[in-house]
Design an enzyme around this catalytic site. Structure first.
Site, PDB file in Angstrom:
ATOM      1  N   GLN A 181      40.133  32.965  50.684  1.00  0.00           N
ATOM      2  CA  GLN A 181      40.110  31.496  50.754  1.00  0.00           C
ATOM      3  C   GLN A 181      40.368  30.996  52.171  1.00  0.00           C
ATOM      4  O   GLN A 181      39.998  29.875  52.503  1.00  0.00           O
ATOM      5  CB  GLN A 181      41.142  30.896  49.784  1.00  0.00           C
ATOM      6  N   CYS A 327      38.148  32.040  37.585  1.00  0.00           N
ATOM      7  CA  CYS A 327      38.330  33.203  36.711  1.00  0.00           C
ATOM      8  C   CYS A 327      39.130  32.828  35.473  1.00  0.00           C
ATOM      9  O   CYS A 327      39.016  33.426  34.423  1.00  0.00           O
ATOM     10  CB  CYS A 327      39.061  34.326  37.436  1.00  0.00           C
TER      11      CYS A 327
HETATM   12  N1  PLP Z   1      40.669  36.592  46.242  1.00  0.00           N
HETATM   13  C1  PLP Z   1      40.735  35.256  46.183  1.00  0.00           C
HETATM   14  C2  PLP Z   1      41.927  34.555  46.758  1.00  0.00           C
HETATM   15  C3  PLP Z   1      39.715  34.523  45.584  1.00  0.00           C
HETATM   16  O1  PLP Z   1      39.800  33.187  45.517  1.00  0.00           O
HETATM   17  C4  PLP Z   1      38.600  35.207  45.039  1.00  0.00           C
HETATM   18  C5  PLP Z   1      37.519  34.504  44.331  1.00  0.00           C
HETATM   19  O2  PLP Z   1      37.721  33.502  43.709  1.00  0.00           O
HETATM   20  C6  PLP Z   1      38.558  36.614  45.153  1.00  0.00           C
HETATM   21  C7  PLP Z   1      39.613  37.272  45.759  1.00  0.00           C
HETATM   22  C8  PLP Z   1      37.421  37.411  44.619  1.00  0.00           C
HETATM   23  O3  PLP Z   1      36.307  37.344  45.464  1.00  0.00           O
HETATM   24  P1  PLP Z   1      34.824  37.685  44.901  1.00  0.00           P
HETATM   25  O4  PLP Z   1      34.433  36.520  44.032  1.00  0.00           O
HETATM   26  O5  PLP Z   1      33.972  37.795  46.121  1.00  0.00           O
HETATM   27  O6  PLP Z   1      34.915  38.956  44.163  1.00  0.00           O
END
Ligand code: PLP
Length: 385
Positions: A181, A327
């Site tokens: 982020q 998520c």
């Molecule tokens: N880490 C954080 C803080 C996130 O906000 C996200 C996605 O929402 C992720 C990891 C995961 O990234 P990706 O969607 O590219 O797998």
């Protein structure tokens, strides 16, 4: 439609799309092939790696392209913990914060479940900050790796990463940060941050979904998670997503060039949006730190509503945002991040997150603030107009 859900994902930037196009068409070769097409792809990949390294101020060899933020987090947490324990069997603990993204948290839980590690969880304060004192108290001489996110995806709180990394190093513990982020909004210079590993995701900064980077300092041994042909210096096998890597490097380079200007412009818009919501919407509570937060995130609770109902009303009024992290969408459970901040579960159910893209305008946020007033009023049954 006003899109205020950029922390979930962003559209692909035209420059990134144009940069990746040749590698999907004419120069479609496999970078491992020993002919001119393969060499063209290998050159594209090498130059993408060099561009990423320039932004992060690291060596190109420290850059591993992954399928996104989740894989980068998995590789950092599992890869570092397993490699270090293989060298020293007494290193059997993993330290994370109470507000990590599931990509880090579940990686740590996997190490606990399958490999017998102990997971230590450092608490956060009411603003979502991991204080250096709390962090120091949770570290052990047998901690194999510590992973604390740079900025939180739900409330936008920014952690004192450089200070935390220094504390970790004082005990000889490698420090990973999830900068998914933070990328595009905060400095990513790994030398100044002093981190040993850092994750970035392409689709949060204008590159396609399914592209990501793990920076891991060369001397750090990393146990690979994906085995095969030994690509990415053995850290991540599998034919490389050349076009994704090229797009990511293009988007990251542009974001880096724009970062300082963008930070001050969008922080100002964010502050005005927060001011209006807090002053106009009865009972509205800001979540996360009032100042140490991403320019791009304004997050609130609206007691007496449900976050999901406010979202529906907002969408009807033309504003798209999120009730928590993408998520967790669809789940009724209050967000573990908000609970970790000490927010009452009933209040945590009323959370709404507004997150801005680099193109956000004053007019959009002004319209959105009015819509928030109307939507919350409608849900609270007051029928305000
Ligand atoms: N880490 C954080 C803080 C996130 O906000 C996200 C996605 O929402 C992720 C990891 C995961 O990234 P990706 O969607 O590219 O797998």
């Amino acid at each position: 439609m006003i899109f205020l859900d950029a922390a979930a994902t962003t559209p692909v930037r035209r420059e990134a799309l144009e940069a990746m196009w040749p590698f999907l068409t004419g120069e479609f070769g496999n970078p491992s092939s020993h002919h001119t097409l393969g060499e063209a792809a290998a050159n594209g990949l090498a130059s993408a790696r060099a561009s990423v390294a320039k932004v992060l101020r690291c060596r190109p060899g420290d850059v591993t392209f992954t399928s996104g933020g989740t894989e980068a987090d998995n590789l950092a947490v599992k890869g570092l913990a397993l490699a270090r324990r293989a060298q020293d069997p007494s290193l059997d603990r993993v330290l994370i914060s109470a507000i990590e993204h599931p990509a880090v948290e579940e990686s740590a839980r996997y190490l606990e479940r399958v490999h017998g590690f102990v997971v230590d969880v450092v608490p956060v304060d009411g603003y979502g900050v991991v204080t250096p004192d709390a962090f120091r108290a949770a570290l052990r001489p047998t901690t194999a790796v510590a992973s604390i996110m740079y900025a939180n995806n739900e409330v936008g709180t920014v952690q004192p990463v450089a200070e935390l990394a220094r504390v970790a190093h004082s005990l000889g513990v490698p420090f990973h940060t999830d900068a998914v982020q933070a990328a595009g909004w905060l400095p990513l210079d790994v030398e100044s941050l002093g981190v040993d590993a850092m994750s970035i995701s392409g689709h949060k900064i204008g590159a396609p979904k399914g592209s990501g980077v793990l920076y891991a300092r060369g001397r750090q041994k990393l146990e690979p998670l994906v085995h095969g042909g030994g690509q990415e210096r053995g850290r991540r096998s599998g034919t490389e997503n050349v076009a994704g890597a090229v797009a990511l490097s293009t988007a990251l380079t542009l974001a880096h060039a724009e970062q300082a200007t963008l930070h001050s412009r969008v922080s100002g818009l964010r502050d005005e949006f927060i001011r209006r919501v807090l002053s106009e919407v009865p009972g509205a509570i800001l979540t996360g730190h009032p100042e140490l937060r991403l320019p791009s995130v304004a997050s609130f609770c609206f007691p007496g509503t449900s976050g999901e109902s406010v979202l529906l009303e907002l969408e009807r009024l033309g504003v798209v945002c999120s009730s928590g992290s993408a998520c967790a969408a669809g789940s009724d459970a209050p967000s573990p991040v908000l609970l970790a901040l000490g927010i009452d579960p009933a209040v945590a159910q009323t959370a709404v997150r507004f997150s801005f893209n680099s193109t956000v305008t004053e007019a959009e946020l002004s319209q959105a603030a009015t819509a928030v007033y109307e939507a919350v009023g409608l849900v609270q049954g007051l029928g305000r107009r």
